[in-house]
Design an enzyme around this catalytic site. Sequence first.
Site, PDB file in Angstrom:
ATOM      1  N   SER A  54       0.916 -10.370   0.008  1.00 47.47           N
ATOM      2  CA  SER A  54       0.331 -11.720   0.054  1.00 47.47           C
ATOM      3  C   SER A  54       1.049 -12.639  -0.932  1.00 47.47           C
ATOM      4  O   SER A  54       0.991 -13.860  -0.806  1.00 47.47           O
ATOM      5  CB  SER A  54      -1.150 -11.688  -0.311  1.00 47.47           C
ATOM      6  OG  SER A  54      -1.804 -10.774   0.511  1.00 47.47           O
ATOM      7  N   THR A  73       3.296 -21.463  21.002  1.00 53.00           N
ATOM      8  CA  THR A  73       1.975 -21.241  21.590  1.00 53.00           C
ATOM      9  C   THR A  73       1.085 -20.366  20.705  1.00 53.00           C
ATOM     10  O   THR A  73       1.561 -19.468  20.021  1.00 53.00           O
ATOM     11  CB  THR A  73       2.062 -20.606  22.996  1.00 53.00           C
ATOM     12  OG1 THR A  73       0.736 -20.292  23.440  1.00 53.00           O
ATOM     13  CG2 THR A  73       2.899 -19.346  23.027  1.00 53.00           C
ATOM     14  N   GLN A  74      -0.219 -20.640  20.769  1.00 51.72           N
ATOM     15  CA  GLN A  74      -1.185 -19.806  20.055  1.00 51.72           C
ATOM     16  C   GLN A  74      -1.403 -18.481  20.776  1.00 51.72           C
ATOM     17  O   GLN A  74      -1.989 -17.553  20.221  1.00 51.72           O
ATOM     18  CB  GLN A  74      -2.535 -20.529  19.943  1.00 51.72           C
ATOM     19  CG  GLN A  74      -2.481 -21.741  19.062  1.00 51.72           C
ATOM     20  CD  GLN A  74      -3.804 -22.499  19.012  1.00 51.72           C
ATOM     21  OE1 GLN A  74      -4.854 -21.995  19.417  1.00 51.72           O
ATOM     22  NE2 GLN A  74      -3.762 -23.715  18.521  1.00 51.72           N
ATOM     23  N   CYS A  75      -0.981 -18.405  22.034  1.00 50.01           N
ATOM     24  CA  CYS A  75      -1.150 -17.155  22.788  1.00 50.01           C
ATOM     25  C   CYS A  75      -0.231 -16.092  22.210  1.00 50.01           C
ATOM     26  O   CYS A  75       0.885 -16.388  21.786  1.00 50.01           O
ATOM     27  CB  CYS A  75      -0.783 -17.349  24.257  1.00 50.01           C
ATOM     28  SG  CYS A  75      -1.912 -18.424  25.112  1.00 50.01           S
ATOM     29  N   THR A 114       0.811  -1.226   0.000  1.00 50.47           N
ATOM     30  CA  THR A 114       0.000   0.000   0.000  1.00 50.47           C
ATOM     31  C   THR A 114       0.838   1.267   0.000  1.00 50.47           C
ATOM     32  O   THR A 114       0.470   2.262  -0.614  1.00 50.47           O
ATOM     33  CB  THR A 114      -0.892  -0.008   1.264  1.00 50.47           C
ATOM     34  OG1 THR A 114      -1.656  -1.201   1.248  1.00 50.47           O
ATOM     35  CG2 THR A 114      -1.825   1.168   1.299  1.00 50.47           C
ATOM     36  N   THR A 135       4.457  -9.126  15.144  1.00 47.80           N
ATOM     37  CA  THR A 135       3.329  -9.789  14.510  1.00 47.80           C
ATOM     38  C   THR A 135       2.324  -8.707  14.121  1.00 47.80           C
ATOM     39  O   THR A 135       2.224  -7.689  14.807  1.00 47.80           O
ATOM     40  CB  THR A 135       2.734 -10.834  15.487  1.00 47.80           C
ATOM     41  OG1 THR A 135       1.795 -11.619  14.813  1.00 47.80           O
ATOM     42  CG2 THR A 135       2.098 -10.239  16.714  1.00 47.80           C
ATOM     43  N   ASP A 138       1.853  -7.205  -4.037  1.00 46.61           N
ATOM     44  CA  ASP A 138       1.115  -7.193  -2.780  1.00 46.61           C
ATOM     45  C   ASP A 138       1.825  -8.221  -1.894  1.00 46.61           C
ATOM     46  O   ASP A 138       2.248  -9.278  -2.388  1.00 46.61           O
ATOM     47  CB  ASP A 138      -0.334  -7.635  -3.031  1.00 46.61           C
ATOM     48  CG  ASP A 138      -1.187  -7.522  -1.780  1.00 46.61           C
ATOM     49  OD1 ASP A 138      -2.043  -6.627  -1.731  1.00 46.61           O
ATOM     50  OD2 ASP A 138      -0.993  -8.335  -0.841  1.00 46.61           O
ATOM     51  N   THR A 149       2.147  -4.599   4.538  1.00 46.23           N
ATOM     52  CA  THR A 149       2.174  -4.938   5.968  1.00 46.23           C
ATOM     53  C   THR A 149       1.713  -6.367   6.238  1.00 46.23           C
ATOM     54  O   THR A 149       2.073  -6.953   7.259  1.00 46.23           O
ATOM     55  CB  THR A 149       1.270  -3.980   6.767  1.00 46.23           C
ATOM     56  OG1 THR A 149      -0.036  -4.020   6.204  1.00 46.23           O
ATOM     57  CG2 THR A 149       1.816  -2.576   6.758  1.00 46.23           C
TER      58      THR A 149
HETATM   59  N1  ASP Z   1      -2.325  -5.955   1.106  1.00 44.58           N
HETATM   60  C1  ASP Z   1      -1.260  -5.011   1.342  1.00 44.58           C
HETATM   61  C2  ASP Z   1       0.041  -5.777   1.367  1.00 44.58           C
HETATM   62  O1  ASP Z   1       0.373  -6.387   2.359  1.00 44.58           O
HETATM   63  C3  ASP Z   1      -1.495  -4.267   2.597  1.00 44.58           C
HETATM   64  C4  ASP Z   1      -0.406  -3.301   2.950  1.00 44.58           C
HETATM   65  O2  ASP Z   1       0.411  -2.906   2.145  1.00 44.58           O
HETATM   66  O3  ASP Z   1      -0.372  -2.874   4.086  1.00 44.58           O
HETATM   67  O4  ASP Z   1       0.745  -5.779   0.392  1.00 44.58           O
END
Ligand code: ASP
Length: 343
Positions: free
Chosen positions: A62, A279-281, A16, A168, A60, A92
Amino acid sequence: MDTKIPNILLIYTGGTIGMIKDYKTNALKAFNFKKIKEKIPELNLLDCEIQTISFDLPIDSSNMNPEYWVNIANIIQENYYKMDGFVVLTGTDTMSYTASALSFMFENLNKPIIFTGSQLPIGDLRTDAKENLITAIQIATTQEDNLPLITEVGLYFEYKLYRANRTTKISADHFDAFNSPNFPPLAESGVHLNFNRSLLKKQSNIQKLKVRKKIDDSIVILKLFPGINKKVVQCILEIPDLKGVVLETYGSGNAPTSKWFLDLLKKTVDKKIPVINVTQCIYGSVLMGLYETSNELKKMGVIDGKDITTESAIAKLKYLIGEKVSSSEFGNIFQTSLRGEMS
Ligand code: ASP
């Protein structure tokens, strides 16, 4: 003593932060990062030289993967001796994974690699990108006796610099999007930029930089939930060529004590596939043996992930498997803090 203006390399991978709104169509689109100084003229006021490199096709986050991790590592390695610090911009969503991975890939680092990004595009009126970017650069330029103050991989977001492999992502919409639940911030930005000096990794000029690029991705996360059934666990643990498992357990490292579950896990450990108990915590640590429900895991040789984050456990596992650490040493090495990722 002579002081020279620090050289900073800004690496844009996507996300972003590098987008602007096309006000005609209202859609977000990537902008030419070479023109960053036109978008943020304040960058000209910083006491440093900034060079930029952008992925040809910004992604992106992802779509981030170990190949891109190696691309980022190569860019930094090629420029390591020319530059005083590095600021890496990624989306992010997976920034904690990428930044954790880079922390393991760079051994004997003596310069700052600071990750940042933003929740709103740089061209948005209310953007958080400006502050994040400007302060991340300022952190990367901070020196003492002509040497960088930060000598590790950090993640700067919303007024805090964190050790990257402790972070995280905790919020999809707050500006305060990251947390470092088990380790305090390395620095906080207010009227002054305050470094928590006692926590910073020290400069060490003895060992030469090593960049580790053999990342093995044959691993899996097995997240427990009440009622997880045998078929599912078996399918996951019997994935062909599986080389490592991050087992996300409850509380202080607890798991069901049903025979079928323990048998499947033991079979995996016996095949010399490292199983890491995480841990998941969000806060706190695994403490195997505290309850009966983790005793068996300890006995069979499940590795203690202590207070490591899942993001960092994934990165460390891929790195250690890539480095072909022997199964007899694997547990000990994993349980040792290599880059400050566990307490
Ligand atoms: N979907 C975006 C990414 O992680 C969100 C961001 O940039 O914050 O590439």
